[in-house]
Design an enzyme around this catalytic site. Structure first.
Site, mmCIF file in Angstrom:
data_model
loop_
_atom_site.group_PDB
_atom_site.id
_atom_site.type_symbol
_atom_site.label_atom_id
_atom_site.label_comp_id
_atom_site.label_asym_id
_atom_site.label_seq_id
_atom_site.Cartn_x
_atom_site.Cartn_y
_atom_site.Cartn_z
ATOM 1 N N GLY A 159 -3.155 12.053 -1.126
ATOM 2 C CA GLY A 159 -2.495 13.272 -1.580
ATOM 3 C C GLY A 159 -1.257 12.939 -2.371
ATOM 4 C CG PHE A 163 6.953 12.797 -0.958
ATOM 5 C CD1 PHE A 163 6.111 11.719 -0.921
ATOM 6 C CD2 PHE A 163 6.514 14.013 -0.461
ATOM 7 C CE1 PHE A 163 4.844 11.827 -0.384
ATOM 8 C CE2 PHE A 163 5.254 14.131 0.074
ATOM 9 C CZ PHE A 163 4.411 13.042 0.116
ATOM 10 C CD GLU A 165 0.759 8.495 -6.712
ATOM 11 O OE1 GLU A 165 0.074 8.943 -7.639
ATOM 12 O OE2 GLU A 165 1.028 7.283 -6.553
ATOM 13 C CB VAL A 166 0.081 10.126 1.085
ATOM 14 C CG1 VAL A 166 -0.334 9.564 2.441
ATOM 15 C CG2 VAL A 166 1.396 10.878 1.213
ATOM 16 C CE LYS A 180 5.590 11.212 3.328
ATOM 17 N NZ LYS A 180 6.483 12.234 3.937
ATOM 18 C CG ASP A 276 8.081 22.387 2.826
ATOM 19 O OD1 ASP A 276 7.752 23.538 2.485
ATOM 20 O OD2 ASP A 276 7.749 21.379 2.186
#
Length: 479
Positions: A159, A163, A165-166, A180, A276
């Site tokens: 994903g 911030f 990408e993972v 991450k 969030d």
């Protein structure tokens, strides 16, 4: 090490011993890094050096007299012998105490040096964030993580967010991890990473994603436990994969999210506001158990603090409470508003920050659920994919009521996490001790015109636009 405790004569032996016990623990805090040190107490002081700085000449070690004293000085001889006995009685315990002091100090200093060798803090100013002490997670090697993720290949990508990408990775011991990776072009990513290091390392709960380690070599990377089913939104808002979410699984996910919030708000050592909370930040393990993730925007409260005001509200439109979106008021009730939106999305199978249908007269999820609730026809809003299976109607109605209670305009009218967990365990939606839900804070009518019971004025078109990929929004007001 050589140490000596000196007491004034007006202090008793018990008081002197108490002074010693109180002075020893103060040595590492006041004198660490020095070759010696002195702790001053009330009419007593403890001094420790790496050399012998004192001379204890005990009368008992003196040689015996060459001749017996005259008879006329018999009384003085007896008094001298008595003084010798008193000196021995005092010197022997003091010597024993000094040996104990040296042993204790040696152990304390060795442990202090060992712990300091393990710590690697590139910036001492970052050791605390909002009064929270930094707990350093396990250090990973960047070469190992590159090999685990196949050099962060596209096929291992899980994903992407504001911030970075993972990526999925597999360690040499075959353990699966999620990495991450902080984006080089992200302006807010470093602050989020630092915040996540401070908070996630302290938070341990079965409904929170576990932080396994960190890598700050060449790149800034966070390592988490791998969630094979990814995030909740990949199931809930996909027409095909949504079929795998029967009502029992949806209800279990709702209860798991509520337990995670209960831990963050009331049971952890810190009172943490996520800020969030949304389906894309709720990950699912192999057994479809929910785990709250992404604490980069979280805010920790200390002591009795229950609310705060931030100049820049951050989060995702559609899940932000009105007092937070308009005025930046942060509290546990902000998270409860987001939770209420998720509950109603779980029931309807639709996003709140998008139209309920493609027709021109479509309305938002909150507006539709509220209208059907008032009309007594809440069964019409249940996800059509659940129609073919049997589900307890009382349980669905209970979740709809809880969702509406959580999206109230007044934060005081929203239940806290502990009350929600209790209400979820009771399927009755007609409980007399529950307040009746009122109109939700935000209601979208046709053509996406925002109606709000708040009296803070209308938002601009730019502020109403929702991000297509749910990237967190860092500012709501134009510069």
């Amino acid at each position: 090490m050589h140490g000596l405790l000196q007491c004034m004569r007006d202090r008793t032996a018990a008081e002197c011993s108490r002074c010693l016990q109180e002075s020893i623990p103060r040595l590492p805090s006041c004198c660490y890094g020095n070759q010696g040190g002195v702790v001053l107490g009330y009419n007593c002081n403890l001094r420790v050096e790496i050399y012998t700085y004192y001379d204890l000449a005990l009368d008992g070690d003196a040689p015996p007299p060459l001749a017996p004293p005259p008879s006329s000085f018999v009384g003085e001889s007896k008094r001298g012998k008595k003084r010798i006995d008193v000196a021995l009685a005092v010197a022997l315990p003091v010597g024993t105490v000094l040996v104990a002091v040296v042993v204790v100090l040696g152990v304390l200093l060795c442990r202090r040096n060992k712990s300091n060798r393990k710590k690697t803090q590139p910036d001492n100013n970052n050791s605390k964030e909002g009064g929270v002490r930094y707990v350093e997670p396990e250090q990973f090697n960047v070469a190992m993580l590159r090999a685990a993720t196949n050099n962060f290949s596209e096929e291992n990508k899980l994903g992407e967010g504001g911030f970075g990408e993972v990526f999925k990775g597999i360690l040499p011991d075959r353990e699966e991890i999620a990495v991450k990776r902080l984006s080089q072009n992200s302006s807010q990513g470093f602050h989020e990473l630092k915040n996540e290091l401070v908070l996630a390392a302290k938070l341990k709960h079965r409904n929170l994603v576990q932080l396994l380690g960190v890598c700050l070599q060449e790149e800034k990377l966070l390592i988490y436990e791998y969630m094979p089913n990814r995030s909740l939104d990949t199931f809930l808002f996909d027409p095909v994969r949504r079929q795998q979410l029967d009502w029992s699984r949806r209800f279990a996910i709702i209860c798991g999210i509520a337990r995670g919030l209960l831990y963050l708000h009331e049971e952890s050592r810190l009172k943490v506001i996520h800020r969030d909370l949304k389906p894309s930040n709720v990950l699912l393990d192999a057994d479809m158990n929910p785990k709250i993730s992404d604490f980069g925007l979280a805010r920790a409260f200390g002591g009795d603090q229950s609310r705060d005001i931030t100049r820049r509200p951050v989060g995702t439109l559609g899940y932000m409470s009105p007092e937070y979106a308009y005025w930046g008021h942060v509290s546990t009730k902000s998270d409860m508003f987001s939770f209420g939106v998720i509950v109603l999305e779980m029931v309807t199978g639709r996003r709140n920050n998008s139209a309920y249908s493609d027709t021109s007269d479509s309305v938002s999820v909150l507006s539709l659920v509220w209208d059907k609730w008032r009309a007594g026809s809440t069964g019409d809003v249940v996800d059509p994919s659940l129609a073919e299976s049997q589900y307890p109607e009382s349980e669905v109605l209970n979740c709809i009521e809880i969702g509406l209670l959580c999206v109230q305009e007044n934060p005081a009218d929203r239940p806290d996490a502990s009350a929600v967990v209790l209400m979820l365990s009771s399927p009755s939606s007609t409980s007399d001790d529950r307040p009746a839900p009122s109109r939700p804070a935000f209601v979208f009518s046709s053509n996406f015109i925002l109606e709000s019971s708040c009296r803070a004025g209308a938002l601009s078109d730019k502020q109403l636009s929702a991000s297509q990929n749910e990237v967190s929004i860092s500012e709501l007001e134009p510069r």
